[in-house]
Write an enzyme that holds these catalytic residues in place. Structure first.
Site, mmCIF file in Angstrom:
data_model
loop_
_atom_site.group_PDB
_atom_site.id
_atom_site.type_symbol
_atom_site.label_atom_id
_atom_site.label_comp_id
_atom_site.label_asym_id
_atom_site.label_seq_id
_atom_site.Cartn_x
_atom_site.Cartn_y
_atom_site.Cartn_z
ATOM 1 N N PHE A 159 86.449 65.720 47.091
ATOM 2 C CA PHE A 159 86.993 66.908 47.746
ATOM 3 C C PHE A 159 88.291 67.132 47.947
ATOM 4 O O PHE A 159 88.882 68.099 48.229
ATOM 5 C CB PHE A 159 86.194 67.058 49.123
ATOM 6 C CG PHE A 159 84.730 67.144 49.060
ATOM 7 C CD1 PHE A 159 83.859 67.838 48.075
ATOM 8 C CD2 PHE A 159 83.812 66.389 49.809
ATOM 9 C CE1 PHE A 159 82.566 67.940 47.981
ATOM 10 C CE2 PHE A 159 82.419 66.322 49.981
ATOM 11 C CZ PHE A 159 81.904 66.826 49.034
ATOM 12 N N PRO A 204 102.328 79.764 46.435
ATOM 13 C CA PRO A 204 101.064 79.930 46.175
ATOM 14 C C PRO A 204 100.336 80.653 47.511
ATOM 15 O O PRO A 204 100.458 79.986 48.485
ATOM 16 C CB PRO A 204 100.675 78.564 46.103
ATOM 17 C CG PRO A 204 101.952 77.845 45.762
ATOM 18 C CD PRO A 204 103.104 78.583 46.384
ATOM 19 N N LEU A 205 99.658 81.561 47.318
ATOM 20 C CA LEU A 205 99.151 82.340 48.475
ATOM 21 C C LEU A 205 98.250 81.868 49.299
ATOM 22 O O LEU A 205 97.295 81.020 49.106
ATOM 23 C CB LEU A 205 98.755 83.780 47.855
ATOM 24 C CG LEU A 205 99.776 84.499 47.571
ATOM 25 C CD1 LEU A 205 99.311 85.984 46.707
ATOM 26 C CD2 LEU A 205 100.950 85.117 48.508
ATOM 27 N N ARG A 253 83.445 53.369 49.575
ATOM 28 C CA ARG A 253 82.385 53.304 50.372
ATOM 29 C C ARG A 253 81.537 51.975 50.517
ATOM 30 O O ARG A 253 81.179 51.654 51.608
ATOM 31 C CB ARG A 253 81.001 54.352 49.799
ATOM 32 C CG ARG A 253 79.836 54.328 50.654
ATOM 33 C CD ARG A 253 78.965 55.232 50.172
ATOM 34 N NE ARG A 253 77.797 55.239 51.090
ATOM 35 C CZ ARG A 253 76.629 54.966 50.692
ATOM 36 N NH1 ARG A 253 76.146 54.509 49.531
ATOM 37 N NH2 ARG A 253 75.579 55.057 51.658
ATOM 38 N N HIS A 306 79.357 64.147 43.536
ATOM 39 C CA HIS A 306 80.116 63.394 44.544
ATOM 40 C C HIS A 306 81.021 62.380 43.952
ATOM 41 O O HIS A 306 81.695 61.795 44.760
ATOM 42 C CB HIS A 306 79.224 62.976 45.465
ATOM 43 C CG HIS A 306 78.751 64.142 46.562
ATOM 44 N ND1 HIS A 306 77.913 65.610 45.983
ATOM 45 C CD2 HIS A 306 78.999 64.217 47.956
ATOM 46 C CE1 HIS A 306 77.849 66.074 47.115
ATOM 47 N NE2 HIS A 306 78.389 65.509 48.290
ATOM 48 N N ARG A 322 87.085 51.550 53.308
ATOM 49 C CA ARG A 322 87.149 52.432 54.177
ATOM 50 C C ARG A 322 86.772 51.851 55.757
ATOM 51 O O ARG A 322 87.510 52.211 56.779
ATOM 52 C CB ARG A 322 86.038 53.620 54.214
ATOM 53 C CG ARG A 322 84.723 53.077 54.196
ATOM 54 C CD ARG A 322 83.365 53.952 54.170
ATOM 55 N NE ARG A 322 82.305 53.642 53.908
ATOM 56 C CZ ARG A 322 80.881 54.190 54.216
ATOM 57 N NH1 ARG A 322 81.130 55.197 55.054
ATOM 58 N NH2 ARG A 322 79.857 53.652 54.092
ATOM 59 N N HIS A 371 110.745 90.001 42.951
ATOM 60 C CA HIS A 371 109.926 90.845 43.764
ATOM 61 C C HIS A 371 110.641 91.967 44.581
ATOM 62 O O HIS A 371 110.800 91.672 45.887
ATOM 63 C CB HIS A 371 108.694 90.270 44.563
ATOM 64 C CG HIS A 371 108.124 89.313 43.570
ATOM 65 N ND1 HIS A 371 108.525 88.131 43.306
ATOM 66 C CD2 HIS A 371 106.949 89.146 43.041
ATOM 67 C CE1 HIS A 371 107.688 87.591 42.223
ATOM 68 N NE2 HIS A 371 106.488 88.401 42.246
ATOM 69 N N ASP A 427 74.577 59.544 45.827
ATOM 70 C CA ASP A 427 75.142 61.067 46.087
ATOM 71 C C ASP A 427 75.196 61.732 44.656
ATOM 72 O O ASP A 427 75.104 62.944 44.606
ATOM 73 C CB ASP A 427 75.907 61.092 46.973
ATOM 74 C CG ASP A 427 75.636 61.584 48.338
ATOM 75 O OD1 ASP A 427 74.559 61.575 48.689
ATOM 76 O OD2 ASP A 427 76.540 61.397 49.400
ATOM 77 N N HIS A 478 106.178 95.703 42.687
ATOM 78 C CA HIS A 478 105.871 94.323 43.278
ATOM 79 C C HIS A 478 106.593 93.223 42.757
ATOM 80 O O HIS A 478 107.351 92.593 43.386
ATOM 81 C CB HIS A 478 104.284 94.001 43.274
ATOM 82 C CG HIS A 478 103.980 92.743 43.531
ATOM 83 N ND1 HIS A 478 103.599 92.401 44.747
ATOM 84 C CD2 HIS A 478 103.645 91.489 42.816
ATOM 85 C CE1 HIS A 478 103.464 91.039 44.626
ATOM 86 N NE2 HIS A 478 103.384 90.612 43.673
ATOM 87 N N HIS A 512 84.754 57.016 49.755
ATOM 88 C CA HIS A 512 83.993 57.081 48.378
ATOM 89 C C HIS A 512 84.341 57.602 47.359
ATOM 90 O O HIS A 512 84.119 58.627 46.668
ATOM 91 C CB HIS A 512 82.912 58.309 49.087
ATOM 92 C CG HIS A 512 82.130 58.042 50.384
ATOM 93 N ND1 HIS A 512 82.925 57.791 51.572
ATOM 94 C CD2 HIS A 512 80.661 57.880 50.554
ATOM 95 C CE1 HIS A 512 81.863 57.746 52.409
ATOM 96 N NE2 HIS A 512 80.810 57.616 51.845
ATOM 97 N N GLU A 540 88.322 71.478 53.999
ATOM 98 C CA GLU A 540 89.366 70.630 53.200
ATOM 99 C C GLU A 540 90.513 71.204 52.640
ATOM 100 O O GLU A 540 91.584 70.706 53.323
ATOM 101 C CB GLU A 540 88.584 70.005 52.005
ATOM 102 C CG GLU A 540 87.410 69.350 52.148
ATOM 103 C CD GLU A 540 86.187 69.875 52.430
ATOM 104 O OE1 GLU A 540 86.192 71.298 52.045
ATOM 105 O OE2 GLU A 540 85.144 69.632 52.411
#
Lengths: 668, 668
Positions: B441, B120-121, B524, B477, B361, B31, B473, B266, B465, B415
């Site tokens: 997540f 990685p942007l 959980r 989830h 947990r 670049h 959930d 670029h 969890h 996250e």
């Protein structure tokens, strides 16, 4: 609009609050606070604004409703039940139970009236941008003067969590850029999150931020002021150029004397005693559960019936439209039914082995451009990588704020929002969306891929630059674990074609596929085009794995590869056969398609009697043991890559004919 | 500051432009446009502002520099070479080649002076927020009046792509909230992205958006105006409360007559002919490559040497500090060396089988709180789920804009930014960061997990969890494919402990671990605490898999499980033994730790002679074939989950003693 009756409205809203909290209490699980707070918002939306037909939740011109704050789903279930959707009071009582429609978060396809599965925050917000894009596109293609066939809006309820998630930011920026004035989002600014007041993590000026994205922003300082809500939504509808955000202050668990305004009411039942106090607060009998006053039942049922008539009017309009524009109507109906136009298969190109090496991304570009005219519903774009992913439809315009008929999308460097928008588009009958980026950046868009798989919808994800074969961009850009990570998602179909002809077949399978997302994985680097007269035809791709080149006699071993490694194992086969080792070559572009085959076919490709098998893939070896057996081996990537020209990397990591031959011989 | 000499500065800047483009040209990959444009920015930063010592790139109080636009790495390599870092001209000539320091994107640990791997942007932007948090925290803990031991700043160069990525939005909002005035970010607003003008996808008001986040925003309308740049950075330093964004207009590939201002410059070399024109434009010999005028070499070398003296001054200061505050200094030095305080292991709790069921947990929360006081460098938090992930350090404060000594972090529902910030924190010697959310997540934070693995740094990711055991959930989830997806990342160590005592051991391994991220996976739901007198001790966890309960005689079969399924297979073992089937139970909390064991240990746990093995895990079965062999079986999740109470889900999906026994017997 119906006449306003203060008392019945208040009673109706309070019924929804209590019904929702009762369901959470009975399930002993769920989120009571937000439904209790937002019942007035839901009331105004469904009564005054959202067009729907409870008897036909799929009506094409219905307004879309997205509960981006999916945890508040009891709010939606309560309204859907009361408005006459096929959700019974027993369904409400079975909230969060096995085999119930009323899952812990709203699930598309499970409960009628759920336009999209939500729960992971930010997704609904960004799905709506896809819905809005699709509406604008359908309107541009099909609406005619006096025939506003598609003029629906997209409503959503969002939470603080939605506002904090990055995907929301990406989608909001894109929506502002595209001037999606058909978006009307209500933001429940309740100042509460799980850890406590939102002040502990979130004190930005959300309104200003959305203005910076080009949104029309309003503020309603009390969700219980339903006239203010109405006025704001009327304003939002009047603003047709900018997407609208209405920030609405609410008090979580409104009506709960001890828990309103607290984090404790967010994600846990209020408790039997507190429920009694809530009912007393609203003047309800504290000892009655699931108490729907008959006048409220009648009131909402009537609203549902009146709303349903909107579809009757639309059906008349569409019938007339069909008369006047039979071809357009037929085109739409075919597309909406998920059927492809006759003759499209004839447009699929074939490639000759005499052609020079061609990257599968290039082949994909040729295929796309060959079929684009015949498939007007195929629309898509890239996350600022169209020249690299070769996904531009060259004969067609870009979709912009000024040209809604365009079929090329510039999603910007927003992979996550692209994925979520594709889901909204895929949920809209009449379009087939695809979106492209480098395979490594699938990592930025895992949540929407998973949600597409959960919903069993079919966006097409196009991922190029699929291995260390991309060369110099190096470690950060070279996929290693992405293939197994994607293959591990239930309901997905991942296809990594070996050459240009397999690429054409991959697109065929993707376009004919139903029931889940398709992931097409292409190379950056050029690959030889295999001779379909010498080897098996590329149509074998649809079976997931097929004998590409049979051994000279009963095979001593089986070489297996996907994508760019197939030509490598073909070369290794030649060497092994020369050395007197009878070798079968299996091209295995898709594990998932292969798993769908019957036992006899599987046995044919991978006979139990022959366990000398070597799998070759420039990716993590995880998962391959199943196919190579205890007696086989895997030539995979057990480390990250390196920055160097591709040929040097092949040597370094052992992706050479010599090494494949050596590893294969070691099995015997 | 050094005296200004217009001519030498211009010559120096132009040398960097050309040197960078030459390297791209020789590599025939890379670049060139951004390094050519931003050479003045780099010049001002390294000459006037950034404190560093080229001879000791790890100096603790150096300013951090992040090239969030990692593709522009030749800019950084050129400066590092000229300033006297251990990057030779040959390294520059070997840009993007095998075994070179100068990889295609900057790699931490590969080239000296690279504070963090980028590419990685958005990642670099968000890593910087972690750097800034760590600086503030170290300063609060160690600085004393007249002893500003840690007073460094965090500089970054960001691109349009960075601004579009969602993780940037999350991180910017968090940085504004936390008032990280030590952040000074320069945004290269060049109006160009790969698909063309940024206008096709991105026309939001970036300045206004950052103001909304609480940032101090300035604008410099020409990157070549180095005095304006200087002034802006001086202002940014003066603003100590708000993080600073300086938006700087630039012309990509400045100096290239035919390619400046175009997307074409670029990501591809300019071409030999264009390179000649570039050199002519700047008054350089068009036929010379890698031409560094001696006066420029001398000029930058001298700057590097002068900068290096800053560390000498600091070393004096720190020596004096050590005299006055020996305990604090020793504490810091130990922590910076990656050592744990003596006696910390004694604080690890053990749990008795008589204790009632405990979710891992919960056990994790107890462990954390038991060791927190003894491990002052352990800091962390959650993405708005601390009460659910049980990661709050109860005796300690929150890290806020007013209390930098706090050890609990409220990352908000962000996250992705949490993951990237953890990486910046983990790159700062003297802190051990952890971050928590639900396992599902982890999907929102894949890119930082991967980058931590690439960099071999050790943030601790806590995911609770962890299966359908979370219950109501529901589908959205319940993790299914997350375990295999995470296990497939090279260099990671994933541990899923079976009970409270394995949880304590998991934390022990995590805290002692070096060389890559550790992922702790917790339930959980409550789990029985296994009797360490009856079964093997939980310390076996460190070997990844161990015989928890031996068969009564030579095993007929082996049951294998991780996490919550271990107590299930113990129950199944009891039934099988009762039925006369000699059954071994293996607890296998970590594939990666097991793979590190020697062949003899592996053979002991999984003897080749015994292939009747059943693996039980409430997750995708992919990858388990390796351990169960061709003659074994896997009780895994081949579909998504459902919304229902956990017990109902166990029955539905077959995670019952009866079903495990049935599946096990079927193997015999």
């Amino acid at each position: 609009m119906m006449s306003l009756d203060k008392n019945i409205e208040t009673l109706a809203i309070d019924t929804v609050r209590i019904l929702s909290a009762d369901a959470v209490q009975k399930a002993n699980s769920g989120h009571p606070g937000t439904p209790m707070a937002l019942a007035p918002m839901g009331h105004v939306l469904w009564k005054e604004f959202i067009n729907f037909n409870p008897k036909n939740p799929d009506w094409a011109n219905r307004d879309r409703f997205i509960l981006s704050a999916g945890h508040a789903c009891m709010l939606q279930y309560s309204f859907l039940h009361l408005l006459g959707y096929d959700i019974s009071l027993d369904d409400i009582k079975n909230f969060r139970q096995m085999n119930s429609k009323t899952a812990g978060h709203p699930e598309y396809g499970l409960a009628p009236g759920i336009d999209v599965t939500t729960g992971p925050l930010g997704q609904g917000f960004a799905n709506g941008v896809g819905f809005a894009i699709a509406q604008k596109h359908l309107a541009a293609r099909y609406n005619k003067p006096n025939f506003p066939i598609f003029d629906y809006h997209i409503y959503a309820i969002c939470s603080d969590g939605d506002m904090m998630e990055g995907v929301t930011s990406e989608a909001a920026s894109l929506a502002g850029h595209l001037e999606l004035g058909n978006l009307i989002y209500l933001y429940d600014d309740n100042h509460i999150s799980i850890e406590g007041s939102t002040d502990i993590a979130f004190n930005e000026d959300v309104s200003k931020r959305f203005e910076a994205y080009g949104w029309h922003v309003q503020f309603v300082d009390d969700v219980n002021d339903i006239h203010a809500l109405q006025l704001a939504i009327i304003n939002a509808k009047a603003e047709t150029q900018k997407p609208s955000l209405i920030r609405v202050r609410s008090l979580i668990a409104y009506g709960s004397p001890n828990k309103s305004g607290t984090a404790g009411s967010h994600g846990a039942p209020l408790g039997e005693e507190e429920m009694k106090l809530v009912k007393e607060f609203f003047g309800f009998d504290p000892n009655k559960n699931f108490n729907i006053p008959p006048e409220v039942a009648k009131y909402y049922k009537q609203i549902g019936e009146e709303k349903g008539k909107k579809e009757d009017d639309w059906n008349e309009l569409f019938a007339e439209y069909k008369d006047k524009f039979p071809e357009l109507a037929a085109e739409y109906e075919q597309a909406a039914a998920g059927k492809l136009p006759k003759g499209w298969l004839d447009k699929l190109p074939t490639f000759e082995p005499s052609d020079k090496k061609m990257a599968t991304r290039q082949a994909s570009g040729k295929v796309l451009n060959a079929i684009a005219e015949c498939l007007p519903h195929l629309i898509g774009g890239a996350a600022d990588l169209a020249p690299s992913t070769e996904t531009n439809l060259k004969e067609f315009d870009s979709f912009t704020s000024e040209n809604r008929d365009g079929r090329n999308f510039h999603f910007g460097i927003r992979e996550h929002a692209m994925g979520s928008a594709l889901n909204g588009m895929a949920l809209t009958k009449g379009v087939i969306p695809f979106g492209a980026t480098f395979l490594i950046f699938s990592e930025y868009m895992r949540p929407p891929i998973r949600l597409a798989a959960i919903m069993k919808i079919r966006p097409i994800f196009v991922y190029t630059h699929d291995s260390i074969g991309l060369g110099e961009d190096g470690t950060t850009h070279q996929p290693i674990e992405q293939l197994i990570s994607l293959r591990s998602i239930p309901n997905i179909t991942l296809i990594r074609p070996a050459d240009a002809n397999e690429t054409a077949q991959a697109w065929r399978v993707a376009l004919e596929h139903q029931g889940g997302p398709v992931i097409l994985v292409f190379t950056r680097q050029g690959l030889p085009i295999m001779d379909q007269n010498k080897y098996s035809k590329a149509t074998g791709l649809e079976q997931g794995a097929y004998i590409l080149s049979e051994a000279s006699k009963t095979p001593d071993l089986i070489l297996i590869a996907t994508g760019s490694e197939v030509s490598l194992i073909l070369d290794a086969q030649a060497q092994l056969e020369k050395d007197g080792i009878s070798t079968r070559v299996v091209s295995m572009p898709s594990w998932e398609l292969f798993e769908k085959q019957d036992a006899a076919y599987k046995e044919k490709v991978f006979p139990k009697a022959n366990k000398k098998r070597l799998a070759v893939e420039m990716a993590s070896p995880l998962g391959w043991h199943k196919y190579v057996t205890d007696e086989g081996d895997i030539l995979g990537m057990t480390t990250f890559g390196e920055s160097a020209p591709a040929e040097d990397l092949y040597k370094h990591f052992g992706y050479t004919v010599d090494n494949v031959v050596k590893r294969a011989k070691a099995l015997l």
